[in-house]
Design a protein around this motif. Sequence first.
Motif, PDB file in Angstrom:
ATOM      1  N   ALA A   1      -8.561  -1.492  -0.652  1.00 13.26           N
ATOM      2  CA  ALA A   1      -7.418  -1.198  -1.523  1.00 13.26           C
ATOM      3  C   ALA A   1      -7.052   0.282  -1.451  1.00 13.26           C
ATOM      4  O   ALA A   1      -5.869   0.647  -1.428  1.00 13.26           O
ATOM      5  N   ARG A   2      -8.071   1.149  -1.418  1.00 10.99           N
ATOM      6  CA  ARG A   2      -7.795   2.589  -1.305  1.00 10.99           C
ATOM      7  C   ARG A   2      -7.230   2.932   0.071  1.00 10.99           C
ATOM      8  O   ARG A   2      -6.292   3.730   0.197  1.00 10.99           O
ATOM      9  N   ASP A   3      -7.785   2.314   1.095  1.00 11.25           N
ATOM     10  CA  ASP A   3      -7.383   2.662   2.463  1.00 11.25           C
ATOM     11  C   ASP A   3      -5.984   2.184   2.819  1.00 11.25           C
ATOM     12  O   ASP A   3      -5.319   2.791   3.664  1.00 11.25           O
ATOM     13  N   THR A   4      -5.526   1.086   2.210  1.00 11.11           N
ATOM     14  CA  THR A   4      -4.224   0.529   2.586  1.00 11.11           C
ATOM     15  C   THR A   4      -3.069   1.114   1.787  1.00 11.11           C
ATOM     16  O   THR A   4      -1.915   0.734   1.998  1.00 11.11           O
ATOM     17  N   GLY A   5      -3.372   2.035   0.888  1.00 13.34           N
ATOM     18  CA  GLY A   5      -2.303   2.785   0.230  1.00 13.34           C
ATOM     19  C   GLY A   5      -1.389   1.960  -0.627  1.00 13.34           C
ATOM     20  O   GLY A   5      -1.826   1.315  -1.574  1.00 13.34           O
TER      21      GLY A   5
END
Length: 436
Positions: free
Chosen positions: A349-353
């Motif tokens: 979730a954090r990585d996909t912005g």
Amino acid sequence: MVSLFESQVARPLADRLRPRKLVEVVGQDHLFGDDGPLTRMTQTRRVPSVILWGPPGCGKTTLARLMADIADMAFEPLSAIFSGVADLRKVFERARGRRSTGASTLLFVDEIHRFNKAQQDSFLPYVEDGTITLIGATTENPSFELNAALLSRSQVLVLKRLDDPALEELLKRSEAEMGFDLPLTDEARITLRAMADGDGRYLLNMAEELFMLPASDDGPLGVAELSRVVQKRVPIYDKGDDSHYNLISALHKSVRGSDPDAALYWFNRMLAGGEDPKYVARRLLRMAIEDIGLADPQAQQICLGAWQSYERMGSPEGELALGQAVIYLALAPKSNAGYNAYNRSAKIARDTGSLTPPAHILNAPTKLMKEIGYGTGYAYDHDQEDGFSGQNYFPEGMRRQQFYEPVERGFERDLRKRVDYFARLRRERQKRGSED
């Protein structure tokens, strides 16, 4: 030089029995042997800067004095509790004076972790240029309490609490020093060692009290009489120090390892040390969520109920409820699948912005939203075959993820069947859709 008056004052037994040679040190055999660090120091007669890390009464001060004797160094003792920068300056000045005459200085700092960062930094130039050899003693984990720069210039020696054979050896030495045996039964002698809790100095202080008892015709003291004469050592447990984290770690790992007996032992060790039972209750709840999870969903409710029971009943009755929760958690089926799924999904979730949801699952409360495709093609699951549409709910362009991998234990066996069932239906729906 000892004055006439000082010579007439009886020295404590623990001081009289302080080892004068390294071979007399008990309980630290791991530091000796062919490759032991203390053996090497004895052979080379060279002592580097060292941090002695161990519990009270294990011999840190004694070892520091013996190290100074090994290398023929002047011994400068300081306590970080009672000393400040001015005291350190005086020691450094005396050490410089000795160095100018070819002599060397061993500075022993007891409770070195009590010095702040600036005070610890003040040692560095004198250690680096050889003005002093620093021996620091600490009961705290040096990794957390000492500056990295100071640690990099020192060797850390870990001292152990004295075990039962080491404590018995001290008792025998005390009897040889006094010239008569302790007035104890065999069972009371075992109890006396247990009461010392690994602290050699405390053991000798208790023995000294027993040696001073007036002669009795009633025979040696039993366990009950012993407990009335001397006091058990209070367990080492500071809620802010390393022992606090060691014990909660031991409790957590015993629960995770499905050992209710070990878990109960560490649970009671924490309570005996004065830990707040509410802190233990919170940690038990975390264990239920992290290590048991959906393998036994009841575990979380058991912990919440035990916590609430403690708050309503207080100590000591409420502690039984927490103890029962400990047993339940230890024997419950274990799974960290939910914990791992949460962490993996949080990272993605954090990585996909800022990827947006696919248009077909977006609500369309306005005409414009409907015109641009919001909600178009959404299949209402309750109206589908098996109550399952198999649609994609991940952002468009993002590969489907599987975060949750239930284990074949406890209730998660059933959840595994459900995961596999929906995965099969999803494949069937997708295949059917591609054929259409």
